[in-house]
Write a protein that holds these residues in place. Sequence first.
Motif, mmCIF file in Angstrom:
data_model
loop_
_atom_site.group_PDB
_atom_site.id
_atom_site.type_symbol
_atom_site.label_atom_id
_atom_site.label_comp_id
_atom_site.label_asym_id
_atom_site.label_seq_id
_atom_site.Cartn_x
_atom_site.Cartn_y
_atom_site.Cartn_z
ATOM 1 N N GLU A 137 53.410 -6.541 10.359
ATOM 2 C CA GLU A 137 53.659 -7.924 9.942
ATOM 3 C C GLU A 137 54.798 -8.533 10.742
ATOM 4 O OE1 GLU A 137 54.892 -10.482 5.930
ATOM 5 O OE2 GLU A 137 54.521 -8.321 5.808
ATOM 6 N N PHE A 138 55.844 -7.734 10.984
ATOM 7 C CA PHE A 138 56.952 -8.259 11.776
ATOM 8 C C PHE A 138 56.509 -8.563 13.201
ATOM 9 C CE2 PHE A 138 60.446 -7.739 14.766
ATOM 10 C CZ PHE A 138 61.331 -8.690 14.283
ATOM 11 N N ARG A 139 55.645 -7.755 13.772
ATOM 12 C CA ARG A 139 55.176 -8.025 15.133
ATOM 13 C C ARG A 139 54.440 -9.359 15.201
ATOM 14 N NH1 ARG A 139 54.730 -2.210 15.407
ATOM 15 N NH2 ARG A 139 52.637 -2.228 14.504
ATOM 16 N N ARG A 140 53.624 -9.656 14.195
ATOM 17 C CA ARG A 140 52.967 -10.967 14.162
ATOM 18 C C ARG A 140 54.009 -12.084 14.086
ATOM 19 N NH1 ARG A 140 49.418 -8.041 10.800
ATOM 20 N NH2 ARG A 140 50.458 -8.789 8.914
ATOM 21 N N HIS A 141 54.998 -11.885 13.239
ATOM 22 C CA HIS A 141 56.080 -12.864 13.079
ATOM 23 C C HIS A 141 56.805 -13.067 14.416
ATOM 24 C CE1 HIS A 141 59.643 -14.741 11.142
ATOM 25 N NE2 HIS A 141 60.322 -13.997 11.990
ATOM 26 N N ALA A 142 57.161 -11.982 15.086
ATOM 27 C CA ALA A 142 57.925 -12.066 16.328
ATOM 28 C C ALA A 142 57.142 -12.756 17.432
ATOM 29 C CB ALA A 142 58.344 -10.664 16.768
ATOM 30 N N ALA A 143 55.848 -12.452 17.545
ATOM 31 C CA ALA A 143 55.033 -13.077 18.582
ATOM 32 C C ALA A 143 54.967 -14.585 18.384
ATOM 33 C CB ALA A 143 53.629 -12.473 18.595
ATOM 34 N N ARG A 144 54.836 -15.023 17.145
ATOM 35 C CA ARG A 144 54.766 -16.458 16.864
ATOM 36 C C ARG A 144 56.093 -17.136 17.157
ATOM 37 N NH1 ARG A 144 51.290 -16.151 11.161
ATOM 38 N NH2 ARG A 144 49.395 -15.322 12.114
ATOM 39 N N GLU A 145 57.188 -16.521 16.751
ATOM 40 C CA GLU A 145 58.503 -17.109 17.005
ATOM 41 C C GLU A 145 58.800 -17.162 18.505
ATOM 42 O OE1 GLU A 145 60.619 -18.547 15.112
ATOM 43 O OE2 GLU A 145 60.170 -17.977 13.049
ATOM 44 N N LEU A 146 58.422 -16.119 19.229
ATOM 45 C CA LEU A 146 58.665 -16.110 20.674
ATOM 46 C C LEU A 146 57.807 -17.144 21.392
ATOM 47 C CD1 LEU A 146 59.052 -12.320 21.560
ATOM 48 C CD2 LEU A 146 60.794 -14.107 21.712
ATOM 49 N N ARG A 147 56.598 -17.379 20.907
ATOM 50 C CA ARG A 147 55.743 -18.415 21.498
ATOM 51 C C ARG A 147 56.446 -19.769 21.403
ATOM 52 N NH1 ARG A 147 51.677 -19.477 24.964
ATOM 53 N NH2 ARG A 147 50.412 -17.737 24.220
ATOM 54 N N ALA A 148 57.030 -20.071 20.245
ATOM 55 C CA ALA A 148 57.734 -21.333 20.069
ATOM 56 C C ALA A 148 59.016 -21.364 20.888
ATOM 57 C CB ALA A 148 58.045 -21.557 18.595
ATOM 58 N N ALA A 149 59.737 -20.246 20.934
ATOM 59 C CA ALA A 149 60.995 -20.199 21.696
ATOM 60 C C ALA A 149 60.746 -20.378 23.186
ATOM 61 C CB ALA A 149 61.715 -18.882 21.434
ATOM 62 N N GLU A 181 57.839 -8.856 29.902
ATOM 63 C CA GLU A 181 57.937 -7.416 29.646
ATOM 64 C C GLU A 181 56.993 -6.995 28.519
ATOM 65 O OE1 GLU A 181 61.305 -4.136 28.173
ATOM 66 O OE2 GLU A 181 61.855 -6.246 28.472
ATOM 67 N N LEU A 182 56.933 -7.792 27.467
ATOM 68 C CA LEU A 182 56.067 -7.451 26.336
ATOM 69 C C LEU A 182 54.592 -7.598 26.716
ATOM 70 C CD1 LEU A 182 58.037 -9.116 23.388
ATOM 71 C CD2 LEU A 182 58.088 -6.735 24.157
ATOM 72 N N LEU A 183 54.271 -8.612 27.509
ATOM 73 C CA LEU A 183 52.891 -8.781 27.953
ATOM 74 C C LEU A 183 52.449 -7.606 28.824
ATOM 75 C CD1 LEU A 183 52.835 -12.601 28.809
ATOM 76 C CD2 LEU A 183 51.573 -11.478 26.959
ATOM 77 N N ALA A 184 53.371 -7.100 29.633
ATOM 78 C CA ALA A 184 53.037 -5.988 30.524
ATOM 79 C C ALA A 184 52.954 -4.657 29.780
ATOM 80 C CB ALA A 184 54.074 -5.889 31.646
ATOM 81 N N GLY A 185 53.706 -4.527 28.672
ATOM 82 C CA GLY A 185 53.819 -3.224 28.034
ATOM 83 C C GLY A 185 53.136 -3.052 26.704
ATOM 84 N N SER A 186 52.627 -4.131 26.118
ATOM 85 C CA SER A 186 52.066 -4.014 24.769
ATOM 86 C C SER A 186 50.753 -4.767 24.656
ATOM 87 C CB SER A 186 53.061 -4.550 23.728
ATOM 88 O OG SER A 186 52.458 -4.640 22.450
ATOM 89 N N PRO A 187 49.619 -4.063 24.583
ATOM 90 C CA PRO A 187 48.338 -4.744 24.354
ATOM 91 C C PRO A 187 48.329 -5.542 23.051
ATOM 92 C CG PRO A 187 47.980 -2.490 25.102
ATOM 93 C CD PRO A 187 49.449 -2.616 24.825
ATOM 94 N N GLU A 188 49.034 -5.051 22.038
ATOM 95 C CA GLU A 188 49.073 -5.790 20.773
ATOM 96 C C GLU A 188 49.782 -7.122 20.954
ATOM 97 O OE1 GLU A 188 50.338 -5.323 16.067
ATOM 98 O OE2 GLU A 188 51.008 -3.829 17.524
ATOM 99 N N PHE A 189 50.876 -7.141 21.731
ATOM 100 C CA PHE A 189 51.553 -8.405 21.983
ATOM 101 C C PHE A 189 50.646 -9.352 22.757
ATOM 102 C CE2 PHE A 189 54.332 -11.273 24.390
ATOM 103 C CZ PHE A 189 55.099 -11.793 23.352
ATOM 104 N N VAL A 190 49.908 -8.845 23.716
ATOM 105 C CA VAL A 190 48.963 -9.679 24.468
ATOM 106 C C VAL A 190 47.973 -10.338 23.511
ATOM 107 C CG1 VAL A 190 47.107 -9.660 26.166
ATOM 108 C CG2 VAL A 190 49.187 -8.343 26.592
ATOM 109 N N ARG A 191 47.428 -9.549 22.593
ATOM 110 C CA ARG A 191 46.455 -10.087 21.637
ATOM 111 C C ARG A 191 47.082 -11.168 20.753
ATOM 112 N NH1 ARG A 191 45.518 -9.067 16.451
ATOM 113 N NH2 ARG A 191 46.937 -7.276 16.417
ATOM 114 N N LEU A 192 48.268 -10.919 20.245
ATOM 115 C CA LEU A 192 48.933 -11.886 19.373
ATOM 116 C C LEU A 192 49.370 -13.120 20.170
ATOM 117 C CD1 LEU A 192 51.088 -9.383 17.302
ATOM 118 C CD2 LEU A 192 49.104 -10.670 16.486
ATOM 119 N N TRP A 193 49.839 -12.920 21.379
ATOM 120 C CA TRP A 193 50.307 -14.026 22.214
ATOM 121 C C TRP A 193 49.164 -14.983 22.529
ATOM 122 C CZ3 TRP A 193 54.968 -15.764 23.445
ATOM 123 C CH2 TRP A 193 55.117 -16.617 24.536
#
Length: 285
Positions: free
Chosen positions: A175-187, A203-215
Motif C-alpha cells: 500500500e505504501f508503494r502505491r502511495h509513494a508512486a502517486r506522490e512522486l508522480r505529482a512531485a 533509478e526506481l524505473l530502472a530497478g523496480s518493475p512494480e514501480f514501472v507498473r504503478l508509474w
Amino acid sequence: MDRQELGAFLRSRRERLRPADVGLPAGPRRRTPGLRREEVAVLAHISTEYYVRLEQARAPRPSGEVLAGIADALRLTDAESGHLHVLAGTAPVRSAPHRRDVRPSILALLERLPQTAGFVTSAAFEVLAWNDLAAALMTDFGALEPADRNLARAAFLGPRGDDGSELYGTADAAEFRRHAARELRAAAARYPEDPAITDLVAELLAGSPEFVRLWEQRDVQAAPMLRKTFRHPAVGDVTVDCDTLALTDRDQHLVLYTAPQGSPDADALALLALLGPAARHEVRP
C-alpha cells in the motif's frame, strides 16, 4: 508545458471512465476502453480536433477555462485537476530544488513528543528529521547514509529481512508503494528540473518493475494511510494511528505515529521509548 505528459495523463483519465459514469449510453461497437475522444470534447465544450491534438501532444497551451472544462468532463479529483494545470503550464512549477532544511520549531516539536514517533519527509520521500521513538520503531536513521534514508527507495529497492519482512517490518508495504508512486508522480511535475527527484524516479524505473507498473498508471491521488502495523523484533506487532501534517511552505510532511492511551500498542511504544534507537537490534523474548 509538458505536452507529452499532458497528453498521456488525459488519455489515462479518459480510458478509466465508462459512458455510464458521465450519463452517456454505452452504444454498440465500442472497441476501446473508456470514453471516446469526441465524447470528452462534447462534455468539455471544446472541439474534437483540439482535444485530439491535446492528447497527441500537438496543441498549444490550453487556457484555464478549457482545462476546467476538461477536468469536469473527465471527473477529475481536486488533486488530479491541480496536476493537470501543472502539466499544462497554467500552475507554477518550482525551478529551485525542493527544500530539505527543516524549520527549527518542527525539530523542537519532535523532541517534545516522547510518546509519539515522529519524522519529517521531503517531497522526494527523504527522511529529513526524526525523534528517538521513530528510530526505535522503524530504523536508526542516524546510522544510515543520507541516500538510504529515502522511504521510496527503501520501499521499492530495499532488501527484505530474513523473515520476508520489508520496509521496517510494516504489514502494508504494498500500500505504501502505491502511495509513494502517486506522490512522486505529482512531485516530478512540480519540480521538473530537480535532479534529486528526476534521478530518483529514473533509478526506481530502472530497478523496480512494480514501480514501472504503478508509474504508468499516472495516478496522483494518494489515499491517506490512517493505520499502520509494524512487526517489531523487540516488542512484537505494534499498530499505530497515522497522522500526516503538510508543511506547505517547504513542501514537506510531518508524520506522527501514536496509539490510544492505555492500549497494548501504547505500552509497546512506551517500552520502545525506553529502549531507544537500539531497539531494532533487540530480540523479542
